[in-house]
Design an enzyme around this catalytic site. Structure first.
Site, short mmCIF file in Angstrom:
data_model
loop_
_atom_site.label_atom_id
_atom_site.label_comp_id
_atom_site.label_asym_id
_atom_site.label_seq_id
_atom_site.Cartn_x
_atom_site.Cartn_y
_atom_site.Cartn_z
N ASP A 25 0.84 -1.17 -0.05
CA ASP A 25 -0.02 0.17 0.01
C ASP A 25 0.84 1.15 -0.07
O ASP A 25 1.81 1.43 0.83
CB ASP A 25 -0.92 -0.14 1.37
CG ASP A 25 -1.99 1.25 1.28
OD1 ASP A 25 -2.17 1.77 0.30
OD2 ASP A 25 -2.03 1.47 2.58
N ASP A 29 -4.40 3.70 2.67
CA ASP A 29 -5.84 3.12 2.76
C ASP A 29 -5.94 1.62 3.29
O ASP A 29 -7.04 1.05 3.41
CB ASP A 29 -6.76 3.40 1.56
CG ASP A 29 -6.06 2.75 0.54
OD1 ASP A 29 -5.21 2.03 0.28
OD2 ASP A 29 -6.76 2.86 -0.67
N ASP A 33 -1.65 -1.04 -4.02
CA ASP A 33 -1.81 -0.36 -5.12
C ASP A 33 -0.75 -0.40 -5.86
O ASP A 33 0.18 -0.95 -5.66
CB ASP A 33 -2.36 1.19 -4.82
CG ASP A 33 -1.37 1.74 -3.62
OD1 ASP A 33 -0.11 1.80 -3.92
OD2 ASP A 33 -1.95 2.15 -2.49
N ASP A 102 -4.61 -9.87 -15.63
CA ASP A 102 -5.67 -10.80 -15.66
C ASP A 102 -6.87 -10.48 -16.41
O ASP A 102 -7.32 -9.27 -16.52
CB ASP A 102 -6.08 -10.67 -14.21
CG ASP A 102 -6.49 -12.16 -13.69
OD1 ASP A 102 -7.43 -12.86 -14.24
OD2 ASP A 102 -5.96 -12.57 -12.67
N GLU A 267 -6.46 -20.09 -17.00
CA GLU A 267 -6.91 -20.84 -15.52
C GLU A 267 -7.73 -21.85 -15.92
O GLU A 267 -8.92 -21.78 -16.44
CB GLU A 267 -7.37 -19.79 -14.63
CG GLU A 267 -7.43 -20.46 -13.10
CD GLU A 267 -8.72 -20.04 -12.45
OE1 GLU A 267 -8.72 -20.10 -11.31
OE2 GLU A 267 -9.80 -19.50 -13.18
N HIS A 328 -4.17 -17.25 -5.22
CA HIS A 328 -4.97 -16.71 -4.29
C HIS A 328 -6.48 -17.35 -4.02
O HIS A 328 -7.23 -16.68 -3.19
CB HIS A 328 -5.38 -15.09 -4.85
CG HIS A 328 -6.06 -15.24 -6.08
ND1 HIS A 328 -5.62 -15.71 -7.20
CD2 HIS A 328 -7.40 -14.83 -6.56
CE1 HIS A 328 -6.52 -15.76 -8.39
NE2 HIS A 328 -7.54 -15.03 -7.93
C1 NOJ Z 1 -10.88 -17.67 -10.51
C2 NOJ Z 1 -10.38 -16.45 -9.65
O1 NOJ Z 1 -9.10 -17.06 -9.60
C3 NOJ Z 1 -11.04 -16.45 -8.65
O2 NOJ Z 1 -10.35 -15.68 -7.53
C4 NOJ Z 1 -12.34 -15.93 -8.82
O3 NOJ Z 1 -13.07 -15.75 -7.56
C5 NOJ Z 1 -13.16 -16.75 -9.99
N1 NOJ Z 1 -12.21 -17.05 -10.91
C6 NOJ Z 1 -14.22 -15.92 -10.40
O4 NOJ Z 1 -13.63 -14.96 -11.26
MG MG Z 2 -3.72 1.94 -1.10
#
Ligand code: NOJ
Ligand code: MG
Length: 533
Positions: A25, A29, A33, A102, A267, A328
């Site tokens: 950050d 906040d 970022d 992404d 993915e 994640h």
């Molecule tokens: C895959 C992503 O990696 C995940 O974090 C997301 O919740 C779902 N796709 C929906 O976009």
């Molecule tokens: Mg920030």
């Protein structure tokens, strides 16, 4: 003489995933970022990273923390501005690294202007951009499809008296990829960022992008267990992985190929034989269908060696392999297999054949952080509260130093930091030759220096028990990797061959330099890398 083959950056490189909310950050906040990321690029360069993938940074109501996009061609003010983005791209390139964005083509936010139009009336020109359907006669959903985040995949729209389909949250309506206008619009989004100079995309839920035309019911999953997500009750045979998806991926690839050396990563959570179809006919599909085997498999040497060999064998000619150990959406590697095995896992990830993708913080051995129930933010956790599916624990702020909030923010961090961050952080570990960070950095350096480890061939070595072993080689050099996936000592007793050489890298650096010949003994949780004579 050895043939000099040229490899592309996404074949010989190392990808690092930044979860932008949690990396750094810069404005207090409590949310990471773009300026924060820019300030940490030197660290990534120092670590040996060659490509940075940043999870979504676009305008979004944040129902799914950025995977619900309301404008594909701008930056969320929380993360900065489009000027900040241009600066980020420039700073990444200045350091001779690549930037991967992404792309979320399967669904938009329900606040995206496309959906607002689409839902406004049944005869709106964008009505068909999403998947609308009448109710059954009794008023129920058009079919039995479920949402990955719990409950039905269909949401009733009072105003226009139809259901729309959402594979994820109801705030994430699925686009109708059978509509050529939708295809055009999303390919234009790709061009927008490629024109700016981004080096490629990680494409969200690629295998979801097109659904059965007749919306047939999904079959029940006979293996469903009640602790699993409710989504697992059915086998998504008709809502995912449809044959037509490959035409769409090929179109995305074509757009990508119109630019110089860009990459398309997909993915895809599918079994190996389905996964490899995403390389496409004559490799006209995605360059790298993400291989999540190391995430989804049991941490068992027999299972892993069988699966690695199956994957190697299933790759189409010209298909480049890749490996992922965390992201994640998944518990961190340390929380899945334990801290004692984490270095073994890193050695596996960084010595297998194929492009490795690292998840931020794994290089420190960061653990999943327990989040008190009233602090849970992830919708997957909130929607199925009794199933422990929240992804927050693996999304906590990066631990940089021992100052307040580990140097992540001067404000209140959006997710808490663990109590041990004063010990487990970049600054402390940089100074410690035995730390996880030093280990990762040395391993990465070695991989990038040794062609055999980086792009060399893979050959399995037959083992039994908890040992996993293989060889990586070019014509000039050979390395033997031996990993002990258990806590107990164990000996590799080669049957048909004697491996002679010297340990050049090990989970315990004290072993480095040791000669090897004949039987090779390992401590529990140990991994060694032998340069063969
Ligand atoms: C895959 C992503 O990696 C995940 O974090 C997301 O919740 C779902 N796709 C929906 O976009
Ligand atoms: Mg920030």
């Amino acid at each position: 003489m050895e043939q000099e083959q040229k490899y592309l950056w996404w074949q010989s490189g190392i990808i690092y995933q930044v979860y932008p909310r949690s990396f750094q950050d810069s404005d207090g906040d409590g949310v990471g970022d773009l300026k924060g990321i820019i300030g940490r690029l030197d660290y990534l360069k120092w670590l040996g990273i060659t490509a940075v993938w940043v999870s979504p940074i676009f305008p979004s109501p944040m129902a799914d923390f950025g995977y619900d996009i309301s404008d594909y061609c701008d930056i969320h003010p929380l993360f900065g501005s489009i000027d900040d983005f241009d600066e980020l791209l420039q700073e990444v390139h200045k350091r001779d690294m690549k930037l991967i964005l992404d792309l979320v083509p399967n669904h938009t936010s329900n606040q995206h202007p496309w959906f607002l139009e689409s839902r406004s009336s049944r005869d709106n020109p964008k009505r068909d951009w999403y998947i609308w359907h009448n109710a059954k006669e009794d008023g129920s959903e058009p079919n039995n499809w479920l949402s990955v985040f719990g409950g039905s995949g269909w949401e009733w729209d009072e105003q226009t008296q139809q259901y729309y389909y959402h594979a994820f949250l109801k705030e994430q309506p699925d686009l109708n990829w059978r509509n050529p206008e939708v295809q055009q619009a999303m390919l234009d989004v790709m061009r927008f960022w490629l024109d700016k100079g981004v080096d490629g995309f990680r494409v969200d839920v690629m295998w979801h992008m097109i659904k059965d035309k007749n919306l047939r019911d999904n079959p029940a999953n006979p293996d469903y267990q009640s602790h699993q997500s409710t989504y697992e009750q059915l086998i998504p045979a008709f809502s995912t992985d449809q044959p037509e998806v490959h035409d769409i991926v090929a179109k995305m690839r074509k757009v990508t190929d119109a630019y110089d050396e860009r990459v398309l990563i997909g993915e895809i959570y599918l079994p190996v034989h389905r996964l490899v179809t995403y390389y496409g006919q004559d490799n006209n599909g995605t360059h790298l269908p993400f291989n999540f085997m190391l995430i989804t498999m049991d941490w068992n040497a027999r299972t892993i060696s069988t699966n690695v060999d199956e994957y190697e064998g299933a790759l189409p000619e010209g298909g480049w392999p890749n490996w992922v150990i965390g992201n994640h959406d998944q518990p961190r590697i340390t929380s899945r297999i334990g801290q004692s095995q984490a270095k073994v896992a890193a050695m596996l990830l960084l010595t297998l054949r194929g492009t490795p993708t690292l998840y931020y913080g794994d290089e420190l051995g960061m653990r999943d952080v327990p989040i008190p129930p009233d602090k849970i933010q992830d919708p997957q956790g909130l929607n199925m509260p009794d199933k422990d599916l929240s992804r927050d624990p693996a999304r906590t702020p990066m631990q940089w130093d021992n100052s307040a909030n580990a140097g992540f923010t001067s404000g209140e961090p959006w997710l808490p930091l663990p109590g041990n961050y004063k010990r487990v952080n970049v600054e402390v570990q940089k100074e410690d030759a035995y730390s996880m960070l030093s280990y990762y950095r040395r391993l990465i350096t070695l991989r990038q220096q040794e062609a055999a480890l980086n792009v060399g061939d893979y050959a399995p070595v037959i083992t039994d028990g908890p040992l996993l072993a293989y060889i990586r080689k070019t014509e000039r050099k050979q390395f033997l990797v031996v990993l002990n996936l258990s806590h107990k000592p164990c000996t590799l007793k080669p049957k048909h061959q004697t491996y002679k050489g010297k340990i050049i890298f090990a989970t315990d650096p004290e072993r480095e330099g040791e000669p090897v010949a004949g039987n090779i003994s390992l401590y529990g949780d140990e991994g060694i890398l032998v340069e063969l004579a």
